[in-house]
Design an enzyme around this catalytic site. Sequence first.
Site, mmCIF file in Angstrom:
data_model
loop_
_atom_site.group_PDB
_atom_site.id
_atom_site.type_symbol
_atom_site.label_atom_id
_atom_site.label_comp_id
_atom_site.label_asym_id
_atom_site.label_seq_id
_atom_site.Cartn_x
_atom_site.Cartn_y
_atom_site.Cartn_z
ATOM 1 N N ASP A 1 -10.099 -1.620 13.537
ATOM 2 C CA ASP A 1 -9.374 -0.369 13.774
ATOM 3 C C ASP A 1 -10.285 0.664 14.421
ATOM 4 O O ASP A 1 -9.831 1.728 14.834
ATOM 5 C CB ASP A 1 -8.762 0.184 12.476
ATOM 6 N N TYR B 1 -14.480 -4.102 11.398
ATOM 7 C CA TYR B 1 -13.308 -3.232 11.310
ATOM 8 C C TYR B 1 -12.723 -2.992 12.701
ATOM 9 O O TYR B 1 -13.179 -2.135 13.448
ATOM 10 C CB TYR B 1 -13.666 -1.932 10.562
ATOM 11 N N ASP C 1 0.871 -1.174 0.000
ATOM 12 C CA ASP C 1 0.000 0.000 0.000
ATOM 13 C C ASP C 1 0.902 1.216 0.000
ATOM 14 O O ASP C 1 2.114 1.081 0.225
ATOM 15 C CB ASP C 1 -0.897 -0.009 1.255
ATOM 16 N N GLU D 1 -3.400 2.290 10.446
ATOM 17 C CA GLU D 1 -3.039 3.717 10.402
ATOM 18 C C GLU D 1 -2.709 4.250 11.792
ATOM 19 O O GLU D 1 -1.771 5.021 11.976
ATOM 20 C CB GLU D 1 -4.198 4.548 9.835
ATOM 21 N N GLU E 1 -10.998 1.365 -3.701
ATOM 22 C CA GLU E 1 -10.765 2.805 -3.592
ATOM 23 C C GLU E 1 -9.832 3.382 -4.662
ATOM 24 O O GLU E 1 -9.083 4.314 -4.389
ATOM 25 C CB GLU E 1 -10.205 3.134 -2.198
ATOM 26 N N HIS F 1 -4.140 2.506 -4.538
ATOM 27 C CA HIS F 1 -3.271 2.301 -3.359
ATOM 28 C C HIS F 1 -1.871 1.866 -3.786
ATOM 29 O O HIS F 1 -1.260 1.023 -3.149
ATOM 30 C CB HIS F 1 -3.876 1.250 -2.417
#
Length: 751
Positions: A418, A416, A192, A468, A325, A269
């Site tokens: 995260d 998710y 990525d 992230e 994305e 990405h």
Amino acid sequence: MKFSKYLITLTVWIVLNFPTFAQSTKRVAIIPQPSQVIEHPGVFTIDRMTRIQSDQVFAAVASLFAKQAEIRMSGPQQTKDSVKLILFTLVGKDVVADSAGYRLLITPEKITVSARTNAGALNGMQSLLQLILLQPKMGEVPCAEINDHPRFGYRGVMLDVSRNFFPVSYIKHFLDLMSLYKMNKFHWHLTDGPGWRLEIKKYPELTSKTAWRTHHTWKEWWDSPRHYLTEGDPNAYGGYYTQADAREIVAYAKQRGITVIPEIEMPGHSDEVLAVYPNLACSEKPFVSGELCLGNDSTFIFLKNVLTEVMAIFPSEYIHVGGDEAGQAAWKECPKCQKRIKDEKLKNESELQSYAIRRIEQFLTSKKRKLLGWDEILEGGLAPAATVMSWRGEQGGVTAATMGHDVVMTPGGYCYFDHYQADPATQPLAIGGYLTVEHIYSYEPVPAELDAFKAKYILGAQANIWTEYIPTTEHVDYMAYPRLPAMAEVTWSEKGNRNFDDFKTRLQAHYRLLQRLNVNYCRPSFSLEVGTKFDNQAKKVTVSFKSEQYKPVIYYTLDGSEPTNLSTLYKGSFEVSGSAKVAAAIFENGLFKEKPVKLDVDFHKAIGKKVTYHLPYSKNYVAQKEETLVNGYRGGSLTYGDGQWQGFESNDMDVTIDLEKVDNLKSLAVSFMQQTGPGVFMPDFVEVSLSDDGKEFRKVKTINNDIPLTQSTLTLKDFKFSLSGEKGRYIRVFAKNGQHGFLFADEVIIY
Ligand code: ACM
């Protein structure tokens, strides 16, 4: 067994044990819940005379168990009568029907793990290992018969090692824990923009340069020009796995019944690829866009060369190619991409992406592999044999399954990891969202839209750990545990065999197990959640409290005063007539553990009344649809996704509530939320109008917003109108969506 290490833990535990907290008494507390558990009295005590024996086919499983539990393997001459055996044995379909299933029989004299396959023997072994680690007194395994098999074949966890790099030693720890919870697919997000993490011999710059970035944290790097440094530069942050490392991980995972599915991102990405190979960008320059040029055949040559090396390392049938994305702006401006669209008779850029994915799929298929991609691969036409990972909600999964394609479910709202797992005010910075253990547990991987035939295309589900905001290995543990055991049960146990209260009871023993294995898990929160249930007929509200603590001691008041340990002790849900100001907290040793939670329970005039929408609410944030604003339940202070906040996307909110008769009014209040990151803003103003007939309205009052648009963190505001002396039957509430983003509103409280 590692007595040297565990004895220390055990001593500490006993000291803590007796006074203050409730403990689960479940003897067989395996997670995920097995298909059948029959408990018997007695224990099998592991001691110096315990030996492990195995049929030849399960020798590897038995020796892994011996290593993990530190029990000696038995040689044939050692099996005397005094020796107590743990036996791994191959059986037929008549004993264990499912190929990944097992039977575990524990008597005071002998433990037998029976299975038909290596996967089954491993699953049985993990249940036994859990039983050893779960007991207050290690080594005393409760007698029981367990028959078990998985519901889904795909029980996945994705770890993003691009946003942050984690060393091989940690990946092994991660795999150990995955296998302890019978998760069997490790989706490894290797590439990525923030860093390419896998050695590719043909393209050494991918790791000598773009595995290394200019800043340690993702956020600092993201807010910078997003450049890379050469390996060895004193300021370089990053790392990568050599092909030997990756092979070691594949073998380690395989030994534990786990398939490693590598992800190589394309066509978006891919900023890091273009930084070193700018000829693959539409602009032929680095740092302009993150998308590979799809009009340039060099892109496909590059991808095939990379995938050839990837396939040589990873025997997994599935190869994940990302697909999520990707922006289309660069392709729109690019003569090569536009020529491709024309030559291939494609309609648009979505079909161009689809063309690229199909071309890669053909290549993978020719090598006897299968393509897996995020649900964007549906756009512009799905490649013929592709499997879809549904992440933007469940719709991608429904569409793909309806088309007869296999699907892995991983919708953001449930999978998710995260996202925050408790009140953000008490948690390390996360990307956003709110995903508790209980909410994960409530997930049903087969979407309701699918009939029994289509449901067969749902292979299973997956938890995603994007990193992230997860810079360290300890933090990965923290985000994964105890949420991963909840996902394990969602994917392993039959729907009818899942019960959250029972899971929570078993989880208490798993906290002990996680402590014994030095896992930095997120400790259960002392926050209380107030649940309310309105009975419109009887005009009564039933109040209950919920917490991640096991059987907590809760005191509460109903007049808003701060509770003490002399206030009312909570013994279960109770009824309130009319309204009350509930304040409650969990107590230990006479003091509260966290600030009391407060909630006004309102039995107001609008509850259960008809609401007419003059402008629609958002299809994506319907909450409780037409009932939301007048159901008595107020949106909480943690997230707009809690099922009570109703969204209005771009348009204003304009509703009329019918009180069914002209009534004397005292007040009206309505709450809104602001969180600028996702584009949620306060309305410019809120206006209330009244009418007796529903036709002629008169404006009564307007309240302007006073929260600055720059206030980014989650903020709530009650717009409170005094209506003393006013009368009316129809009450119109209008809120101006001046930013044309999202409004989130809840409970119009009328007295
Ligand atoms: C994703 O979360 N972008 C798949």
